[in-house]
Structure formats: C-alpha cells, structure tokens
Scaffold this motif. Sequence first.
Motif, PDB file in Angstrom:
ATOM      1  N   LYS A 179       0.841  -1.200   0.000  1.00 26.19           N
ATOM      2  CA  LYS A 179       0.000   0.000   0.000  1.00 26.19           C
ATOM      3  C   LYS A 179       0.874   1.246   0.000  1.00 26.19           C
ATOM      4  N   TYR A 180       0.293   2.316  -0.502  1.00 25.04           N
ATOM      5  CA  TYR A 180       0.898   3.633  -0.413  1.00 25.04           C
ATOM      6  C   TYR A 180      -0.027   4.513   0.409  1.00 25.04           C
ATOM      7  N   ASN A 196       7.751   7.520  -2.657  1.00 24.79           N
ATOM      8  CA  ASN A 196       6.861   7.133  -3.755  1.00 24.79           C
ATOM      9  C   ASN A 196       7.006   5.674  -4.151  1.00 24.79           C
ATOM     10  N   VAL A 202       7.072   1.992  -2.941  1.00 20.88           N
ATOM     11  CA  VAL A 202       6.758   1.159  -1.784  1.00 20.88           C
ATOM     12  C   VAL A 202       7.040  -0.299  -2.112  1.00 20.88           C
ATOM     13  N   GLU A 204       5.074   2.057  -7.655  1.00 22.52           N
ATOM     14  CA  GLU A 204       5.522   3.443  -7.696  1.00 22.52           C
ATOM     15  C   GLU A 204       4.331   4.386  -7.783  1.00 22.52           C
ATOM     16  N   PHE A 205       4.225   5.241  -6.812  1.00 21.39           N
ATOM     17  CA  PHE A 205       3.172   6.250  -6.775  1.00 21.39           C
ATOM     18  C   PHE A 205       3.642   7.472  -7.556  1.00 21.39           C
ATOM     19  N   PHE A 265      -0.285   4.302 -10.062  1.00 23.42           N
ATOM     20  CA  PHE A 265       0.274   3.467  -8.985  1.00 23.42           C
ATOM     21  C   PHE A 265       0.552   2.094  -9.590  1.00 23.42           C
TER      22      PHE A 265
END
Lengths: 114, 113
Positions: B49-50, B55, B57, B66-67, B74
């Motif tokens: 989760k982010y 960015n 996780v 990657e956010f 995402f």
Amino acid sequence: EPEVTQTPSHQVTQMGQEVILRCVPISNHLYFYWYRQILGQKVEFLVSFYNNEISEKSEIFDDQFSVERPDGSNFTLKIRSTKLEDSAMYFCASSEGGGANSQYFGPGTRLTVL
Amino acid sequence: AQSVAQPEDQVNVAEGNPLTVKCTYSVSGNPYLFWYVQYPNRGLQFLLKYITGDNLVKGSYGFEAEFNKSQTSFHLKKPSALVSDSALYFCAVRDPLADKLIFGTGTRLQVFP
C-alpha cells in the motif's frame, strides 16, 4: 499468521431462500467488511461495520441484506430472500482500524442461487 | 467520484523478465492506494500500500509499486517475474469519504516459463 476465515466455502440455495454467510475476522481487528465479486467482474463493496453498527453501505446492500456480530467473534451476512443475481463470491474482510489500515480478506464463499 | 482503472485485462511476460501492471486512479484528496493478488479459488491477498512518504513502496513476494501523483498512477512492478506470480491482480483506492475500498477491474498476469 492470523487470517480471516469464512464458512461455508460454497453454498447452493434455491431462489427465495435465506442464506447466512459466516466469517471469523482476525481477533484484534475492529472494522469488518463484506464485498462481493460476480463471476468475471470486479470486487464490489457491500457494507462496513464498526462498533456494532453499520458505518457505510452500498446501494447493493438493500433491505434483503443484513449483518450481525452475534458473539464477539463471528461476523455474518444474511440474505433474506435470495435472487438469481445474488450469485457471486462473497468476501469478508477485517482491519485494525479505518483509514490507511490494510483490509485483510478471507478466502470467500461462493454463493450459487438456482 | 472515486475510481480506479486498470487498462490491461491481461499482461504476459516471460519468466525472469521485469513486469509492470498498470493502475491509474481518480480520487479527491490524498489517495490511499493498495494492491491485492488473487490466486485461483483463493481470496484477495494484500501485497502493498501507499499512504504517504516515499513514492516507491515495497511489498510481499518481491513486488513494489511506484506512486506518481502527477500521472495519478500506482503501477505494480517486479524486477524478475516468476511463473508462480501468475494470478489476478487488483488495484484499489480507499474512498477518503467512506470506509471502503474501490477496486479496479483486475489484470490477469501470465508468466510463461
């Protein structure tokens, strides 16, 4: 590792009959959820439950549906009069808290309405 | 309204190659984003989760995501795919106005030997 359990794994019922799907959430979790997944479709939210009351419900969760935490460990979903379109996989989930806390899902109950 | 899009129904990749499963979101406010995996006849397993911060996780089984706020994406990634990674992957966003997850339609990942 603690996990969410659900019974039964598969339930077959006749249209119009009542069904109760059972879930045992992770023991220290306080938030409980039901989701469903119609075959081939995405997972849809049904209801969330906290502090012995419904905190949120979707438009799917009509008067035919109800939830209960009867004994402090089980969390149940009841469908009073099943319809063909209720056939789906029903997932229970639980989390320690709301917000950013992760929801952990059970293996699901496949409900087939004939 | 909050929503999640997974533009690919299926992603095919050879074992050992990097994989990417795409997800874009639309949400008001700061998003809480999640990835879940579903193996055949199994429930949804939490991967990662982010919430805030870095960015990139990292999650279970070597997966990372990657956010990207500017692209509202995402994407799920793994540097080297395994055949055992073959499964259905769901991106989800937490509705900031309600206590529920909103799921994408899912992407089937097929890793070939």
